[in-house]
Structures are given as structure tokens and as C-alpha cells.
Scaffold this active site. Structure first.
Site, PDB file in Angstrom:
ATOM      1  CG  ASP A  91      -4.288  10.779  -6.804  1.00  0.00           C
ATOM      2  OD1 ASP A  91      -4.295   9.974  -5.839  1.00  0.00           O
ATOM      3  OD2 ASP A  91      -5.323  11.207  -7.332  1.00  0.00           O
TER       4      ASP A  91
ATOM      5  CG  ASP B 178      -6.198   8.905   5.553  1.00  0.00           C
ATOM      6  OD1 ASP B 178      -6.022   9.304   6.716  1.00  0.00           O
ATOM      7  OD2 ASP B 178      -6.780   9.605   4.698  1.00  0.00           O
TER       8      ASP B 178
ATOM      9  NE  ARG C  62      -2.296   8.510  -9.711  1.00  0.00           N
ATOM     10  CZ  ARG C  62      -2.998   8.091  -8.671  1.00  0.00           C
ATOM     11  NH1 ARG C  62      -2.390   7.703  -7.576  1.00  0.00           N
ATOM     12  NH2 ARG C  62      -4.315   8.051  -8.712  1.00  0.00           N
TER      13      ARG C  62
ATOM     14  CG  PHE D 273      -4.141  15.633   0.539  1.00  0.00           C
ATOM     15  CD1 PHE D 273      -5.044  14.623   0.855  1.00  0.00           C
ATOM     16  CD2 PHE D 273      -3.676  15.738  -0.766  1.00  0.00           C
ATOM     17  CE1 PHE D 273      -5.490  13.737  -0.124  1.00  0.00           C
ATOM     18  CE2 PHE D 273      -4.121  14.861  -1.745  1.00  0.00           C
ATOM     19  CZ  PHE D 273      -5.027  13.863  -1.423  1.00  0.00           C
TER      20      PHE D 273
ATOM     21  CD  GLU E  15      -3.240   0.399   0.488  1.00  0.00           C
ATOM     22  OE1 GLU E  15      -2.825   1.355  -0.200  1.00  0.00           O
ATOM     23  OE2 GLU E  15      -4.440   0.170   0.668  1.00  0.00           O
ATOM     24  CG  ASP E  16      -0.952   4.688  -1.672  1.00  0.00           C
ATOM     25  OD1 ASP E  16      -1.675   3.987  -0.932  1.00  0.00           O
ATOM     26  OD2 ASP E  16      -1.429   5.495  -2.498  1.00  0.00           O
TER      27      ASP E  16
HETATM   28  P1  IMP Z   1      -7.943   4.903   3.608  1.00  0.00           P
HETATM   29  O1  IMP Z   1      -8.573   6.168   4.148  1.00  0.00           O
HETATM   30  O2  IMP Z   1      -6.991   4.295   4.597  1.00  0.00           O
HETATM   31  O3  IMP Z   1      -8.998   3.956   3.144  1.00  0.00           O
HETATM   32  O4  IMP Z   1      -7.054   5.336   2.372  1.00  0.00           O
HETATM   33  C1  IMP Z   1      -7.577   5.264   1.111  1.00  0.00           C
HETATM   34  C2  IMP Z   1      -6.695   5.818   0.058  1.00  0.00           C
HETATM   35  O5  IMP Z   1      -6.772   7.219   0.133  1.00  0.00           O
HETATM   36  C3  IMP Z   1      -5.214   5.530   0.105  1.00  0.00           C
HETATM   37  O6  IMP Z   1      -4.846   4.285  -0.409  1.00  0.00           O
HETATM   38  C4  IMP Z   1      -4.706   6.636  -0.804  1.00  0.00           C
HETATM   39  O7  IMP Z   1      -4.856   6.269  -2.153  1.00  0.00           O
HETATM   40  C5  IMP Z   1      -5.660   7.763  -0.466  1.00  0.00           C
HETATM   41  N1  IMP Z   1      -5.030   8.713   0.450  1.00  0.00           N
HETATM   42  C6  IMP Z   1      -5.090   8.774   1.787  1.00  0.00           C
HETATM   43  N2  IMP Z   1      -4.378   9.801   2.266  1.00  0.00           N
HETATM   44  C7  IMP Z   1      -3.821  10.386   1.174  1.00  0.00           C
HETATM   45  C8  IMP Z   1      -2.944  11.521   1.005  1.00  0.00           C
HETATM   46  O8  IMP Z   1      -2.496  12.208   1.944  1.00  0.00           O
HETATM   47  N3  IMP Z   1      -2.622  11.823  -0.290  1.00  0.00           N
HETATM   48  C9  IMP Z   1      -3.065  11.109  -1.356  1.00  0.00           C
HETATM   49  N4  IMP Z   1      -3.875  10.044  -1.243  1.00  0.00           N
HETATM   50  C10 IMP Z   1      -4.242   9.703   0.022  1.00  0.00           C
HETATM   51 MG    MG Z   2      -4.329   4.043  -2.553  1.00  0.00          MG
END
Ligand code: IMP
Ligand code: MG
Length: 174
Positions: free
Chosen positions: A157, A101, A163, A150, A97-98
Site C-alpha cells: 500500500d 526493506d 493494495r 516505492f 512477508e510482502d
Molecule cells: P522494513 O523497512 O524492512 O522494516 O519494512 C517494513 C514494511 O514497510 C514492509 O513490511 C512493508 O509493509 C513496508 N514497505 C517497505 N517498502 C515498501 C514499498 O516499496 N511499498 C509499500 N510498502 C513498503
Molecule cells: Mg509489511
């Protein structure tokens, strides 16, 4: 709208972390050939750098997950498109995973993969943003813990832009 980019984690620091993660993964999976599952699109740069530093054989799959709606927060409703083609039964599966969040996306994917009865299932995330966590996510291999900002670059992205940036930057709206 005007935006400003400020480097949070520079390319050198990223590469050192990726090398550390590759060493940890290589050590833990010695003698195995894990199936790496990259989560598109954000993990593509990280995965590409990581696999080239691994000293074990791997297979690579990608999944595309989408939470409905645009914007900077996940809607919480997650879909997998179109789904994983490689069977995970009996495999050592490592999700790449990148960023974690809210944790909703990763939890959804891990639950899905677990149903396929892998021999093992672990998570490698480059970034952890714990301040907005909604569900607990155990991260087995982690690059950096980051503040509630962010972030863009190195695969991440904003509205499909940024990206390609080699550093991880904070995107500030001015
Ligand atoms: P989740 O909120 O953990 O489900 O994260 C979902 C997705 O939101 C991540 O895999 C990223 O693609 C995107 N995301 C969360 N935080 C960031 C950020 O700071 N910048 C860009 N994308 C983000
Ligand atoms: Mg993602």
C-alpha cells in the site's frame, strides 16, 4: 498530489514466482505441517495465493506489526499488535512477508518468534529491496529482488491505498 503507476512486475510474472516458491516450500517441508505466519497487512494477497498452491498441510496465523508514524520510511520502532495466538514451541514456523526493506520489521518478528523456541524458523518474502537494508536478513525463499522504488499493489500500500492492484507497480509522484 498527482501520482503515476507503472507496472514493474505483472500478474503473470507474479504467479510464476508464487508457483516456484510453493514448489520449493512443498519440497522442503515434505512430511511436515508448518505454521505460516503472515505479516499483515501487506502479505495477505501473497499468502492467499501461495497457500492455494502448496501440496502440504499448513496452519495459518497472522501478526500485525506497526512501525510508528506514517510516511514511506520505517521509523525503526516496531510493535506487534496484538501478538501471535498460536504457540510456536516445537513448530516449523515459516514467516511470510510482502517486502523486506530496511529489514527492521522482519528482524523484530524473527527475534520474537525465536524466543518461542520453534523447531525451525524460516523466512519467505515476495520482494527484497536490498538497497535500503539496515540489518542483514537471511531470506530463505524469495520472489524478486527489486530496485529502490516505492511499490504498490498485490498487497502493498501507499497510505492504505492500492493494495488491491493485481500487478506490482512503481508509484511515482508527479
Ligand atoms: P522494513 O523497512 O524492512 O522494516 O519494512 C517494513 C514494511 O514497510 C514492509 O513490511 C512493508 O509493509 C513496508 N514497505 C517497505 N517498502 C515498501 C514499498 O516499496 N511499498 C509499500 N510498502 C513498503
Ligand atoms: Mg509489511
Amino acid at each position: 498530489m498527482r501520482v503515476a503507476l507503472n507496472i514493474l512486475i505483472g500478474r503473470g510474472e507474479i504467479q510464476r514466482a508464487v508457483a516456484r516458491l510453493a514448489a520449493e516450500i512443498g519440497r522442503d517441508y515434505q512430511g511436515k505441517a508448518p505454521l505460516l505466519v503472515g505479516v499483515l497487512k501487506g502479505s495477505f494477497v501473497f499468502l492467499a495465493d501461495l497457500v492455494r498452491l502448496l501440496d502440504i498441510p499448513v496452519e495459518i496465523e497472522f501478526v500485525r506489526l506497526s512501525s510508528y508514524g506514517a510516511g514511506k520510511k520505517t521509523s525503526g520502532k516496531i510493535r506487534m499488535v496484538p501478538g501471535l495466538s498460536a504457540p510456536v514451541r516445537g513448530r516449523d514456523v515459516l514467516v511470510i512477508e510482502d517486502i523486506v526493506d530496511s529489514g527492521l520489521t522482519t528482524t523484530f518478528l524473527l527475534d520474537r518468534l525465536r524466543r518461542g523456541k520453534p523447531a525451525s524458523l524460516r523466512l519467505c518474502a515476495l520482494l527484497d529491496k536490498p538497497s535500503r537494508r539496515k540489518v542483514a536478513v537471511p531470506i530463505d525463499y524469495l520472489g524478486f529482488t527489486v530496485p529502490d522504488k516505492f511499490l504498490v499493489g498485490y498487497g502493498l500500500d501507499w497510505d492504505e491505498g492500492f493494495r488491491h492492484l493485481p500487478d506490482i507497480c512503481v508509484l511515482e509522484e508527479g
